[in-house]
Design an enzyme around this catalytic site. Structure first.
Site, short mmCIF file in Angstrom:
data_model
loop_
_atom_site.label_atom_id
_atom_site.label_comp_id
_atom_site.label_asym_id
_atom_site.label_seq_id
_atom_site.Cartn_x
_atom_site.Cartn_y
_atom_site.Cartn_z
N ASP A 415 0.87 -1.17 0.00
CA ASP A 415 0.00 0.00 0.00
C ASP A 415 0.91 1.23 0.00
O ASP A 415 2.11 1.12 0.24
CB ASP A 415 -0.89 -0.04 1.24
CG ASP A 415 -1.84 1.14 1.31
OD1 ASP A 415 -2.36 1.52 0.24
OD2 ASP A 415 -2.06 1.67 2.41
N THR A 417 -0.01 4.69 1.49
CA THR A 417 -0.13 5.49 2.71
C THR A 417 0.17 4.65 3.94
O THR A 417 -0.47 3.63 4.19
CB THR A 417 -1.54 6.09 2.83
OG1 THR A 417 -1.83 6.83 1.64
CG2 THR A 417 -1.65 6.98 4.04
N ASP A 615 -1.15 -1.26 6.35
CA ASP A 615 -1.28 -0.85 7.74
C ASP A 615 -2.69 -0.43 8.15
O ASP A 615 -2.94 -0.14 9.30
CB ASP A 615 -0.33 0.32 8.04
CG ASP A 615 -0.81 1.62 7.42
OD1 ASP A 615 -1.48 1.57 6.36
OD2 ASP A 615 -0.54 2.69 7.99
#
Length: 727
Positions: A415, A417, A615
């Site tokens: 990912d 961000t 996350d």
């Protein structure tokens, strides 16, 4: 993360190992973790003594090690003269003495070896008998049969000499093998002692983590300060931490400024600067300033407690490769028994005189040398040591299966961000449409976004608060995953989100705002479009800086031969800017959470072994779908629950560490399995007498016993090498 099987971390050095939060003591087998009970005993599968499921902060005395050590030393003291008497005829100075082979020597051997076999070796007979009763054949089956056969035959010779035919004693006396039975027991005991000592070292990683927490905390209350036991600290308590002290629990700085050494749990040696509002982790070391903090997580909810639980659970997990060893072991012991029987028959029928004696000796040698203990230890030892090594480097492994699959990973999906970037975006620009002020645009957008959990929303809210704005109440709030948010502020409908999301809601009068947004997105900034009452109101741009360690991590992953793909819900221009900057192999932007899940499955259908790093809550489905899910330790609990590996530090360098560890651990397991298989493949034919027709050589049961013990020790020692690998 659940904590129902791990005790609250209270930093007491007399913490009881094996006590769950419910107060129940749990014992389990180190080689078969599925075996669990609330009282001591032996594993019904392999016969090993059950151990406490968890590890205490202090390396406590191991009752089994104490017992085995006592049996070993007493057994060795008694077995030594038996061995000397049995071998005395080979010593030139004593070989001519009549007493060497006389009845006195033979009776002394009988009386000295009896306590060695029946007392020192009694645990092996208990386990061997249980294995036969339950038909869970294991190493103790072979030891008990081999030692028991040698001893009982020799005892029968001494107690009932007339029961044996003359063919058994061509030189007038039937051979006895008390030295073989006694010395084998001592050698097996030695192997058990060395193995138990080595196994105790596998808990060193957990003990090191447990010892990170201090014993007390300094509570600030009622205008004064006092030290209290750590278990007394409650959520919300204010704590004073001075230079050189360990931070007692997880919390947030209320005031002060300091540097914190987090290397104990993250593996990073450089202290991290901490200011008011920053999070601190229990067990880390305050290096410089004094500060006041507020406790947010205590006991089993702290990062340290969760790390310890994860490591403890993982060390008890089973790697899929263990299934191979289990399957082989299931056939191995019966096959060895068959080999021993065949050896006995062949020597008894066609062997040289005394045939029966030769048959007994060689059959016993086969049983002893083929002991499968090394085979059973090969995988669990490497798993326990490897997972402990990972914990010291900030790589937390949920189970051994994740580490086995990690070795085979070909593609890493990340990912953007919070994974490649800091995950703490900052508001950078406010661009308004005609007739809309910056303050009005920011205030209305931030008021709606305050109900969203997205990092970009947090940046907008933080930007408004930094300007001293007081956010307004919101009604009719709705969040559309992968699109944006909608709500009413002061009677006006506010829509904030992606350009496509607002277009779908009929907002199309963007004009030059769209062009400006395109330019900013090409520079790596994210544009959040805002509409008020269905009309374009402006754009808020947010930037999320790339983590300082990300470029180095990408380079290391490429060096390891991995393909790196970024899947992000962000727009294509921003995603491409980040991908170009980092040199990623592939980037896919505007991907919704459910599409990430599907994309992972597509890669797997193409034959890729995929590791997914993320996350956020929105990453959880993809983390679960990947062959290996990797969660950033700085992310959400949902992400960490969905992942097989958690990186405490929260940066991609941890992935390179995890892959290096995985490859080293699996190589170590294969080495152990090779040693075990090759050892038995070579040892059984030699013990059966393969060399006798060519060289006249037979393998003594004593030598077989020594080789069997050394095989277990060699496997254990090889596994312990993982403690020192460089990640």
């Amino acid at each position: 993360m659940s904590s129902d099987t791990f005790p609250t971390i209270v930093a007491k050095h007399n913490q009881i190992a094996g006590v769950s939060t419910s107060g129940k003591i749990i014992y389990t087998c180190p080689m078969h973790p599925q075996i669990q009970q609330d009282h001591p005993g032996n594993c019904p599968i392999c016969g090993m003594t059950l151990e406490l499921k968890t590890v205490s902060a202090v390396e406590e005395e191991n009752p089994e090690l104490t017992d085995m050590t006592r049996r070993f030393w007493i057994g060795a003291a008694l077995a030594l003269p038996v061995f000397v008497l049995a071998m005395a005829h080979l010593i030139p100075a004593l070989g001519h003495e009549s007493w060497v082979m006389g009845d006195t020597s033979r009776w002394i051997q009988f009386f000295l070896s009896t306590p060695v076999v029946l007392w020192a070796g009694w645990p092996f007979f208990e386990r061997g008998w249980r294995s036969l009763v339950t038909w869970q054949l294991n190493m103790f089956t072979l030891i008990a049969i081999g030692v028991g056969t040698a001893y009982l035959f020799s005892a029968a010779v001494m107690l009932m000499p007339g029961a044996f035919p003359v063919s058994f004693a061509p030189d007038g006396k039937v051979g006895i093998y008390f030295e073989a039975s006694a010395v084998i027991v001592v050698l097996v005991l030695l192997g058990q002692v060395l193995e138990l000592r080595a196994r105790s070292k596998t808990g060193s990683a957990i003990r090191a983590l447990l010892n990170l927490a201090p014993k007390t905390a300094r509570v600030v209350q009622g205008g004064g300060e006092r030290d209290v036991p750590l278990e007394s600290v409650q959520v919300g308590a204010k704590l004073r931490v001075r230079p050189g002290e360990k931070i007692p629990v997880d919390g947030v700085l209320l005031n002060g400024r300091t540097s914190v050494d987090e290397s104990m749990i993250s593996g990073e040696p450089i202290p991290m600067e901490k200011n008011t509002g920053d999070k601190v982790t229990g067990g880390t070391l305050n290096t410089t300033g004094t500060f006041l903090m507020q406790a947010e997580h205590v006991g089993s909810e702290t990062v340290l407690a969760r790390i310890v639980k994860m490591v403890a659970d993982a060390q008890r997990s089973r790697a899929p490769i263990q299934a191979l060893a289990d399957k082989v072991s299931g056939y191995f012991v019966p096959a060895v028994l068959a080999c021993a029987v065949l050896t006995f028959i062949v020597w008894a029928v066609v062997g040289p005189e005394p045939r029966f004696t030769h048959a007994i000796v060689n059959a016993v040698a086969v049983l002893i040398i083929a002991c499968p203990c090394a085979l059973g230890l090969a995988t669990p030892m490497s798993v326990m040591v490897g997972i402990g090594r990972g914990a010291r480097a900030g790589v937390l492994i949920r189970n051994a299966e994740a580490m086995e699959v990690m070795e085979k990973v070909t593609t890493v999906v990340v990912d953007k961000t919070g994974t490649l970037t800091e995950g703490k975006p900052r508001l950078t620009q406010i661009i308004t449409a005609n007739g809309v002020t910056e303050d009005d645009l920011l205030l209305t957008a931030a008021s709606v976004e305050q109900n969203s959990e997205h990092p970009l929303a947090a940046a907008i809210v933080r930007g408004a608060k930094d300007r001293g704005m007081k956010l307004q109440g919101v009604t009719d709030f709705n969040s559309i995953t992968g699109g944006g948010v909608v709500g009413k502020v002061g009677g006006r409908e506010i829509v904030v989100g992606k350009f496509k999301f607002l277009q779908e809601r009929g907002v199309t009068d963007w004009g030059m705002l769209e062009t400006k947004a395109t330019t900013l997105q090409a520079e790596g900034q994210t544009a959040m479009f805002v509409a008020i009452n269905g009309n374009a109101a402006g754009i808020l741009t947010v930037s999320d800086p790339i983590k300082a360690t990300t470029p180095e991590a990408i380079a290391q992953l490429h060096k390891l031969g991995l393909k790196i793909i970024m899947l992000t819900g962000d727009n294509e221009r921003t995603a491409n800017a980040v991908a170009k900057n980092l040199g990623l192999d592939q980037v896919e932007a505007g991907v919704a959470p459910q599409d990430k899940h599907g994309r992972i499955q597509q890669l797997q259908q193409e034959g890729q072994i995929v590791a997914m790093a993320g996350d956020g809550i929105n990453d959880a489905p993809a983390l679960a779908a990947a062959n290996v899910g990797i969660a950033m330790g700085t992310g959400t609990d949902v992400a960490m629950e969905s992942a097989g590996i958690t990186l405490v530090k929260g940066d991609l360098l941890g992935i390179a560490k995890a892959i290096t560890l995985s490859r080293s651990m699996m190589r170590n397991i294969r080495q152990n399995l090779f040693f075990a298989f090759a050892y038995n493949a070579l040892g059984i034919p030699l013990a059966a007498g393969l060399l006798y027709p060519f060289f006249g050589l037979l393998l003594s049961p004593i030598i077989a016993g020594a080789a069997m013990s050394l095989s277990s020790v060699s496997v254990t020692a090889n596994a312990l090498r993982l403690r020192n690998i460089k990640l």
